[in-house]
Motif scaffolding. Sequence first.
Motif, PDB file in Angstrom:
ATOM      1  N   ASN A 168     -13.408   2.842  -7.824  1.00  0.00           N
ATOM      2  CA  ASN A 168     -12.213   4.136  -7.520  1.00  0.00           C
ATOM      3  C   ASN A 168     -14.069   5.443  -6.969  1.00  0.00           C
ATOM      4  O   ASN A 168     -13.170   5.882  -5.861  1.00  0.00           O
ATOM      5  N   LYS A 188     -14.134   6.130  -3.124  1.00  0.00           N
ATOM      6  CA  LYS A 188     -12.945   7.073  -2.513  1.00  0.00           C
ATOM      7  C   LYS A 188     -12.826   8.369  -2.519  1.00  0.00           C
ATOM      8  O   LYS A 188     -13.779   9.112  -3.275  1.00  0.00           O
ATOM      9  N   HIS A 245     -16.636   0.750  -1.008  1.00  0.00           N
ATOM     10  CA  HIS A 245     -14.918   0.730  -1.168  1.00  0.00           C
ATOM     11  C   HIS A 245     -14.760   1.645  -1.278  1.00  0.00           C
ATOM     12  O   HIS A 245     -14.292   2.224  -2.691  1.00  0.00           O
ATOM     13  N   ASN A 303      -9.235   1.145   5.269  1.00  0.00           N
ATOM     14  CA  ASN A 303      -8.144   0.485   4.093  1.00  0.00           C
ATOM     15  C   ASN A 303      -6.571   0.659   4.171  1.00  0.00           C
ATOM     16  O   ASN A 303      -6.527   1.666   4.226  1.00  0.00           O
ATOM     17  N   GLU A 304      -5.822  -0.283   4.107  1.00  0.00           N
ATOM     18  CA  GLU A 304      -5.004  -0.436   4.174  1.00  0.00           C
ATOM     19  C   GLU A 304      -4.379   0.718   5.149  1.00  0.00           C
ATOM     20  O   GLU A 304      -3.712   1.415   4.876  1.00  0.00           O
ATOM     21  N   ASN A 337      -9.638  -3.748   5.562  1.00  0.00           N
ATOM     22  CA  ASN A 337      -9.280  -4.571   3.912  1.00  0.00           C
ATOM     23  C   ASN A 337      -7.182  -3.765   4.253  1.00  0.00           C
ATOM     24  O   ASN A 337      -6.836  -3.160   4.615  1.00  0.00           O
ATOM     25  N   HIS A 339      -3.910  -9.247  -4.232  1.00  0.00           N
ATOM     26  CA  HIS A 339      -3.188  -8.598  -5.362  1.00  0.00           C
ATOM     27  C   HIS A 339      -1.866  -9.627  -5.561  1.00  0.00           C
ATOM     28  O   HIS A 339      -0.439  -9.436  -4.923  1.00  0.00           O
ATOM     29  N   GLU A 361     -10.205  -7.766  -3.997  1.00  0.00           N
ATOM     30  CA  GLU A 361      -9.173  -7.934  -5.046  1.00  0.00           C
ATOM     31  C   GLU A 361      -8.644  -8.637  -5.931  1.00  0.00           C
ATOM     32  O   GLU A 361      -7.326  -8.170  -6.339  1.00  0.00           O
TER      33      GLU A 361
HETATM   34  C1  XIL Z   1      -6.876   1.645  -8.008  1.00  0.00           C
HETATM   35  C2  XIL Z   1      -8.305   1.390  -9.523  1.00  0.00           C
HETATM   36  O1  XIL Z   1      -7.802   0.403  -9.893  1.00  0.00           O
HETATM   37  C3  XIL Z   1      -7.195   2.260 -10.135  1.00  0.00           C
HETATM   38  O2  XIL Z   1      -7.973   2.479 -10.963  1.00  0.00           O
HETATM   39  C4  XIL Z   1      -6.996   3.772  -9.470  1.00  0.00           C
HETATM   40  O3  XIL Z   1      -6.045   3.718  -9.592  1.00  0.00           O
HETATM   41  C5  XIL Z   1      -5.853   3.367  -7.953  1.00  0.00           C
HETATM   42  O4  XIL Z   1      -6.733   2.321  -7.380  1.00  0.00           O
HETATM   43  N1  XIL Z   1      -5.629  -0.928  -3.264  1.00  0.00           N
HETATM   44  C6  XIL Z   1      -7.272  -1.029  -3.734  1.00  0.00           C
HETATM   45  C7  XIL Z   1      -8.011  -0.276  -4.425  1.00  0.00           C
HETATM   46  O5  XIL Z   1      -7.257  -0.391  -2.436  1.00  0.00           O
HETATM   47  O6  XIL Z   1      -8.519   0.424  -4.861  1.00  0.00           O
HETATM   48  C8  XIL Z   1      -6.958  -0.247  -6.080  1.00  0.00           C
HETATM   49  O7  XIL Z   1      -7.755  -0.324  -6.680  1.00  0.00           O
HETATM   50  C9  XIL Z   1      -5.642  -1.294  -5.621  1.00  0.00           C
HETATM   51  C10 XIL Z   1      -4.507  -1.769  -4.626  1.00  0.00           C
END
Ligand code: XIL
Length: 753
Positions: A97, A100, A147, A197-198, A256, A296, A335
Amino acid sequence: MNSSAEIVLPNALGASSNNKFFVKLRPVFLTLLSLLALLLIDNPLSAQNSLRELAAPKKVYIGNLISNEHLDDPENFRNGLADPHLRQEYNAVVLENYMKMSFVLPADEPADIHNLTVEQLRATLTADKIEAFLSNDDWADLRKRGHAMIWFNQAPDWLKLVAPTWTGQQVFDFTRKYILALGQICGDRVDEWDVINEAISDDAPDGQRIWRRGTWYRRANDGSMTDWGEATYENYIKMIFVWAREAQPQARLHINDYGIETFNNSVASKNRFMRDKAKALKDCGAPIDGVGFQSHLILSDMVSSTGVLNTDFIASIEESIQDLASAGLEVAITELDIRVCNNDRDEAFQEVAFQAYCEMAFSQPNCHEVLIWGLRDEDNWITLRDDQFFAGCEDAAIVEGDNYTPKPAYDGVASAIMALPDQEEFGFSPLVPGNGAPANCGGEASLDPAILFVNGPTAVSAGDQVTVAVNYIATDNQDIVVWFQLNEAPFTVYTQVVTDVSSGAGTIDVTVDIPMNVPTGTFQYRYLAFIAPDGQGVDNSFSDFIQFQVTVLGEDSQLIISSLGPASVSPGDTAEINVSYSAIEGQEIVVWFQLDQSPFTTYQEFRQTAMPGQNDIIAKLYIPQDVPIADDAYQYQTILVPTGGGWPERIANISQGDIDVVVVSSVAQGGANNLNFRVYPNPTAGLFNVEIPASSDAAELTLYSALGEVVHQQLTPSGRSELSLHLHSIPPGIYWLSVQQGTSQGVVKLLKQ
Ligand code: XIL
């Protein structure tokens, strides 16, 4: 780190545990193999001890994350087990984290944000967590992933609120400065980055996938001309990569995302969109090296209920990776977790899934890295997330359980790595240079008309004239319509004000009359604003934005209207809280300075008899000397109670919005300041010399950061009156040095440059 054969061998064994024979006889073999391993120190078996060791001859990166708690205290986190474990098992690492924006940008919008230089923006950023990550010698030989640079999520609220109101030029400028400032903090110590990201939407309106709307999209896509080319979203993303390369020339740069893994040629799919856009960005000169597949995943997508691998699923992801390879793009698995949902699969089947996924990924010439998102199931974000998002899937998503005991999933990863051929070198291709030119990557630009915010008083009286601010973007001559209406059926509109605006962005103040006949007390009202075509009224409204919870005060209204105090205080301060309320006879106002979470310890209380009607007062709260120094831990809680009553009978309460109170350390800890000691900097030696009065008592030196965190502690042997304070590893900034000697104490402020 890896000293105990008993801990280590099950992994090595498990790595071949596809063989059920081995699994059953594990305990017997364990003892036997422990002995063997002790005898054969240099035997290949001991080289199979950890994932990291397995990965070494194969030249692949197997990584994991560092959580906030882990970074804050590596030596003690999880009884000191997590950190050695991380180093034993993995050769790559990412901060979960702390890189960020929500942790790096300040909590409040920096003043004059659009006129800051890169250096000035850099000075507002919090660098100490990133520094702790990048400068920790214990992690020196781990590959580091950054990240994430630009992400709509986990960004400060103020940014999410203001960014949509900026011009295209301002969005481009801010993004550029942020990336360059981040680059100054990181230097050449990051190996690869999630640059954006996203960025892809989860929606596909009209069967066509789109970029994610939101924080930056609206103005980065407004079609205006910027110093960096036309403001289309494609150009914006290209420039993000150009700035990222400028800021981090040594690093591999990735886009990402999640839900992009399986191959799908439909234009509605996220996978197709991601592949098309990554290729198009590269073709247009963006220095993009590849794509991060968050991964994920869900176990039931990967294995049948009897544990048979769904080979189509794996093959489909392989096809995506190969398709990107054909365009010279690499893939990193960034991840990885594979969750079990509703107990619909045996957790042991994770072994098959992790093995197949990792082996497939590592076998691709354009994929060299798999990062697992969490060290243990218990600490994984899916387990910890406390909303309904992962309902039914919370328990088991990664490869190790409590106490870092490897699960079958771990064996799957180990087997995958073992199955790879040995290699001389990591197979990374050269960095993609890009062309660095101002963006000209096409893409559509459109600015939708919008209301961005509405703001007005939360309590009004019948007959009042109030001012409501409306922030909008108009794309033509349009009408801004503001309603004051009931916030529940039948949604009666009591006032309508229509204001003509011309094309462009702006904020207007609208005067709204609250009619005399508005019922008081029972109903809640709202302000609602929308933008409509010129003169066409409500039928063609484009977008609305609502401010809920406007109360119309009557004679017997009993509520706290607002309560606002300083967001940062020090022990010994007197905080002034502006309270606005409406009360009846026999009530009092109570304001607490308290912890904002359980046990809600109240450190100070203010009480005053309330005057009937609407009133504004200033509540003064003395912040005690012994309040624990903490960041973001306190609130002002304001309530209205019957005189002589307590909190159970409270009528209305309000805590100060989202503003957290930071208690900043003050010069005199504990009030005493009776020790005369001297500190003088010795820049040549890079340290401070401290002179303490000779005494038979030992002196304890404690260094506090400006937020009151203890950053260093040191004890002098008794009888010593001179010593050196080495602050090499401490970031520049202001600190307080407190020295305690017997019953005497003193504090000085230090500037580490
Ligand atoms: C998540 C972390 O694991 C948590 O601790 C936080 O509360 C929320 O974010 N995609 C991402 C990651 O790119 O940064 C996220 O991580 C999970 C989903």
